[in-house]
Design a protein around this motif. Structure first.
Motif, short mmCIF file in Angstrom:
data_model
loop_
_atom_site.label_atom_id
_atom_site.label_comp_id
_atom_site.label_asym_id
_atom_site.label_seq_id
_atom_site.Cartn_x
_atom_site.Cartn_y
_atom_site.Cartn_z
N HIS A 1 1.30 5.38 -2.06
CA HIS A 1 0.84 6.41 -3.00
C HIS A 1 2.12 6.99 -3.60
O HIS A 1 2.46 8.15 -3.37
CB HIS A 1 0.04 7.48 -2.27
CG HIS A 1 -1.13 6.95 -1.48
ND1 HIS A 1 -2.44 7.16 -1.85
CD2 HIS A 1 -1.19 6.21 -0.34
CE1 HIS A 1 -3.25 6.59 -0.96
NE2 HIS A 1 -2.52 6.00 -0.03
N HIS B 1 -6.19 0.23 6.62
CA HIS B 1 -6.33 1.17 7.77
C HIS B 1 -7.02 0.47 8.93
O HIS B 1 -6.36 -0.03 9.81
CB HIS B 1 -7.06 2.48 7.41
CG HIS B 1 -6.17 3.46 6.73
ND1 HIS B 1 -5.06 3.99 7.35
CD2 HIS B 1 -6.20 4.00 5.49
CE1 HIS B 1 -4.46 4.82 6.51
NE2 HIS B 1 -5.12 4.83 5.37
N HIS C 1 0.86 -1.20 0.00
CA HIS C 1 0.00 0.00 0.00
C HIS C 1 0.88 1.24 0.00
O HIS C 1 1.45 1.62 1.03
CB HIS C 1 -0.90 -0.03 1.25
CG HIS C 1 -1.86 1.13 1.37
ND1 HIS C 1 -3.15 0.96 1.82
CD2 HIS C 1 -1.71 2.46 1.15
CE1 HIS C 1 -3.76 2.15 1.86
NE2 HIS C 1 -2.90 3.06 1.46
N ASP D 1 2.09 2.89 3.42
CA ASP D 1 1.15 3.95 3.06
C ASP D 1 1.91 5.19 2.57
O ASP D 1 1.40 6.31 2.64
CB ASP D 1 0.24 4.32 4.24
CG ASP D 1 -0.97 5.16 3.83
OD1 ASP D 1 -1.27 5.22 2.63
OD2 ASP D 1 -1.60 5.78 4.72
N HIS E 1 -9.79 1.81 1.34
CA HIS E 1 -9.35 2.54 2.54
C HIS E 1 -10.61 2.62 3.41
O HIS E 1 -11.57 3.29 3.02
CB HIS E 1 -8.95 3.97 2.20
CG HIS E 1 -7.61 4.14 1.58
ND1 HIS E 1 -7.31 3.73 0.30
CD2 HIS E 1 -6.47 4.71 2.06
CE1 HIS E 1 -6.05 4.05 0.02
NE2 HIS E 1 -5.51 4.64 1.07
N LYS F 1 -0.61 3.54 -5.89
CA LYS F 1 -1.94 4.07 -6.16
C LYS F 1 -1.87 5.41 -6.90
O LYS F 1 -0.98 6.21 -6.64
CB LYS F 1 -2.69 4.30 -4.85
CG LYS F 1 -2.88 3.03 -4.01
CD LYS F 1 -3.58 3.34 -2.71
CE LYS F 1 -3.41 2.22 -1.70
NZ LYS F 1 -4.06 0.96 -2.08
ZN LIG Z 1 -3.37 5.11 1.65
#
Ligand SMILES: [Zn+2]
Length: 403
Positions: A72, A261, A70, A312, A238, A139
């Motif tokens: 970004h 999460h 996960h 994340d 999420h 992502k």
């Molecule tokens: Zn995230």
């Protein structure tokens, strides 16, 4: 054909509990091209492998390549200007009201060229592979227009073709409703235009939705997920990050591969995820940076839910790609044992990406992705946090980092 010997091995098979890492002392791993050919103890090594090219593991710990399931990864700018204020307790709503928060990253990402985003992400990946990361989920979600979302996904495609780490692209057009449009208009754009365009160009494997009070409702997510599934995308979500919005139950119901999460997951949510086999992804760096209560991973593991851990990595709530740091926090914040954390970034993370048949463990027939950690034990590795204990990263049978 090549082998590595003089190693202690943790195979991290999917079988057994999350704490069973399948340790083997004085082991040998043989690979041929990009696939693992033989795994076992040195005393049982077949004759035909005795004289092939050999790497001396120097008694280090050989593990499956680490998987960050996960991130970004591609974004413009940073948000360090907000960090001091957030530490001082300025509410996030106040920061976003004057154009900060995710909106400022959207602005910077839209202003960046595809080449800018590519070379920046390439540098991040180079540092991640030194840490032992071999697969990264990436992502979109800072473009929030058809063109800018496609731009981010094209960056991931180029990265997948031009550097060694495995890239798993996820479309997160439903990250936030951008300024200058209504919720209804934006959801329609995601469903009618963005998802079909992503699918037509095979730019993503997953579709993700940020389900939360300030992002998208379960009703809106239902429409987005239905379209994504119709177009052949798998689902990640999420959910339950800032409050309990029955996101875990929704993830289970729609057959999501993972729900991420989950700080506010309920007992009903845990049971629903257990029944559906949805993997829970803990993001302890985000928990730490946002001063939130940590996910109760013990409740999930004890109920029989698989738990993965990821960084994340993003410029707001988790500005670090250091997966071993997230692993240490998995122990101290999520109260997982070091062995459970190891499976959380290998086989369980592979499961969170729907790739359990090819990566995540040291098994015959799987991809030759592994790392060599300079530590006497798993416990010692996660307890004595250092900037980098990794000595060797191999992806697809090729050495891509050597200390
Ligand atoms: Zn995230």
């Amino acid at each position: 054909m090549i082998k590595i010997d003089n190693i202690n091995l943790a195979q991290c098979l999917d079988s057994g509990t999350q704490s069973e890492i399948h340790l083997m002392k004085d082991a040998v791993v043989v690979w041929d091209g990009n696939l693992i050919e033989w795994v076992g103890s040195k005393s049982e090594l077949p004759k035909k492998y005795k004289n092939i090219q050999t790497v001396d593991g120097q008694k280090a710990l050989l593990l499956p390549g680490l998987i960050d399931c996960h991130t970004h990864l591609a974004f413009g700018g940073w948000r360090s200007d907000e960090f001091g204020e957030r530490v001082a307790g300025v509410p996030y709503a106040e920061i976003t009201a004057r154009g900060g928060g995710i909106s400022s990253t959207v602005k910077a990402t839209r202003a960046a060229t595809e080449d800018d985003l590519y070379s920046r992400s390439y540098d991040f990946l180079e540092k991640m592979r030194a840490l032992g990361v071999t697969t990264v989920e990436c992502k979109s979600g800072y473009g929030l227009s058809l063109d800018d979302e496609m731009k981010l996904l094209r960056v991931y495609r180029r990265l997948g073709e031009s550097q060694p780490l495995r890239i798993v692209p996820t479309f997160l057009g439903a990250h936030l409703v951008p300024q200058g449009t209504t919720r209804e208009e934006y959801c329609k754009l995601v469903v009618d235009k963005m998802i079909p365009e992503v699918a037509k160009n095979a730019l993503a494997e997953f579709c993700d939705v940020f389900v939360d009070d300030h992002a998208f409702s379960v009703e809106e997510a239902t429409l987005i997920v239905a379209k994504a599934k119709e177009c052949g995308l798998q689902i990640k979500l999420h959910v339950d990050q800032l409050s309990n919005g029955k996101g875990a139950e929704f993830a289970a119901e729609c057959g999501a591969t993972s729900a991420d999460h989950l700080e506010y997951i309920s007992e009903d949510g845990i049971q629903a995820m257990k029944r559906s086999g949805t993997v829970a992804v803990s993001l302890p760096l985000a928990t730490l940076y946002t001063f939130q209560k940590p996910l109760d991973a013990r409740a999930l593991i004890d109920a029989g839910v698989d738990v993965a851990i990821a960084t994340d990595f993003n410029p707001g709530s988790a500005p670090s790609y250091h997966l071993p740091l997230a692993m240490m926090l998995g122990c101290t914040l999520n109260r997982m044992s070091p062995a459970e954390v190891l499976k959380a970034v290998t086989i369980k993370a592979a499961k969170a990406l729907g790739k359990i048949d090819t990566i995540g463990s040291i098994e015959v027939g799987k991809k030759a992705d592994f790392v060599l950690i300079d530590t006497p034990s798993i416990d010692h590795w996660m307890y004595h946090f250092t900037e980098n204990a990794n000595r060797l990263t191999v992806i697809n049978g090729n050495t891509v980092f050597k200390a």
